[in-house]
Design a protein around this motif. Structure first.
Motif, PDB file in Angstrom:
ATOM      1  N   ARG A  52       0.830  -1.216   0.000  1.00  0.00           N
ATOM      2  CA  ARG A  52       0.000   0.000   0.000  1.00  0.00           C
ATOM      3  C   ARG A  52       0.857   1.256   0.000  1.00  0.00           C
ATOM      4  O   ARG A  52       0.581   2.205  -0.722  1.00  0.00           O
ATOM      5  N   SER A  53       1.908   1.238   0.818  1.00  0.00           N
ATOM      6  CA  SER A  53       2.812   2.385   0.885  1.00  0.00           C
ATOM      7  C   SER A  53       3.451   2.635  -0.480  1.00  0.00           C
ATOM      8  O   SER A  53       3.554   3.781  -0.923  1.00  0.00           O
TER       9      SER A  53
ATOM     10  N   LYS B 157       2.259   1.862  -3.423  1.00  0.00           N
ATOM     11  CA  LYS B 157       1.256   2.381  -4.360  1.00  0.00           C
ATOM     12  C   LYS B 157       0.953   3.852  -4.094  1.00  0.00           C
ATOM     13  O   LYS B 157       0.775   4.632  -5.014  1.00  0.00           O
ATOM     14  N   GLU B 158       0.884   4.214  -2.809  1.00  0.00           N
ATOM     15  CA  GLU B 158       0.504   5.580  -2.441  1.00  0.00           C
ATOM     16  C   GLU B 158       1.671   6.555  -2.537  1.00  0.00           C
ATOM     17  O   GLU B 158       1.495   7.694  -2.958  1.00  0.00           O
ATOM     18  N   GLU B 159       2.858   6.116  -2.137  1.00  0.00           N
ATOM     19  CA  GLU B 159       3.998   7.025  -2.050  1.00  0.00           C
ATOM     20  C   GLU B 159       5.071   6.751  -3.095  1.00  0.00           C
ATOM     21  O   GLU B 159       6.039   7.493  -3.182  1.00  0.00           O
ATOM     22  N   GLY B 160       4.912   5.700  -3.843  1.00  0.00           N
ATOM     23  CA  GLY B 160       5.891   5.352  -4.862  1.00  0.00           C
ATOM     24  C   GLY B 160       6.905   4.357  -4.336  1.00  0.00           C
ATOM     25  O   GLY B 160       7.136   4.250  -3.133  1.00  0.00           O
ATOM     26  N   TYR B 161       7.493   3.626  -5.278  1.00  0.00           N
ATOM     27  CA  TYR B 161       8.474   2.609  -4.937  1.00  0.00           C
ATOM     28  C   TYR B 161       9.885   3.161  -5.094  1.00  0.00           C
ATOM     29  O   TYR B 161      10.115   4.101  -5.851  1.00  0.00           O
TER      30      TYR B 161
END
Length: 87
Positions: free
Chosen positions: A65-66, A68-72
């Motif tokens: 989730r992190s 997806k929300e904040e980028g990889y």
């Protein structure tokens, strides 16, 4: 059918332990309310494995989730952050 006994039965703990088997814990009550469970060691270890697996899956989902929300992070960013160098 669950095996339910009062905690006072532990005075004869050998009798209580004889009733414990895989898939058949013994539940002990105190003042008429469920208080303790006695499990076979193999079953307890499986419980601990499942608990650890659930925790790990939860952490993986948080990371997904992190991401997806904040980028990889890119591989290069991870290597730089960890101080990994290839020669």
């Amino acid at each position: 059918m669950p095996i339910i006994k009062p905690v006072s039965d532990l005075r004869n703990y050998g009798d209580v332990l004889r009733d414990v088997a895989i898939g058949r814990p013994v539940f002990l009550t105190r003042n008429g309310h469920g208080r303790y469970a006695i499990l076979d060691m193999e079953e307890y270890q499986e419980y601990e494995r499942m608990k650890a697996m659930n925790w790990l899956m939860s952490e993986i989902e948080k990371g997904r989730r992190s991401g997806k929300e904040e980028g990889y992070f890119t591989l290069e960013e991870v290597e730089r952050e960890l101080g990994i160098t290839y020669e």
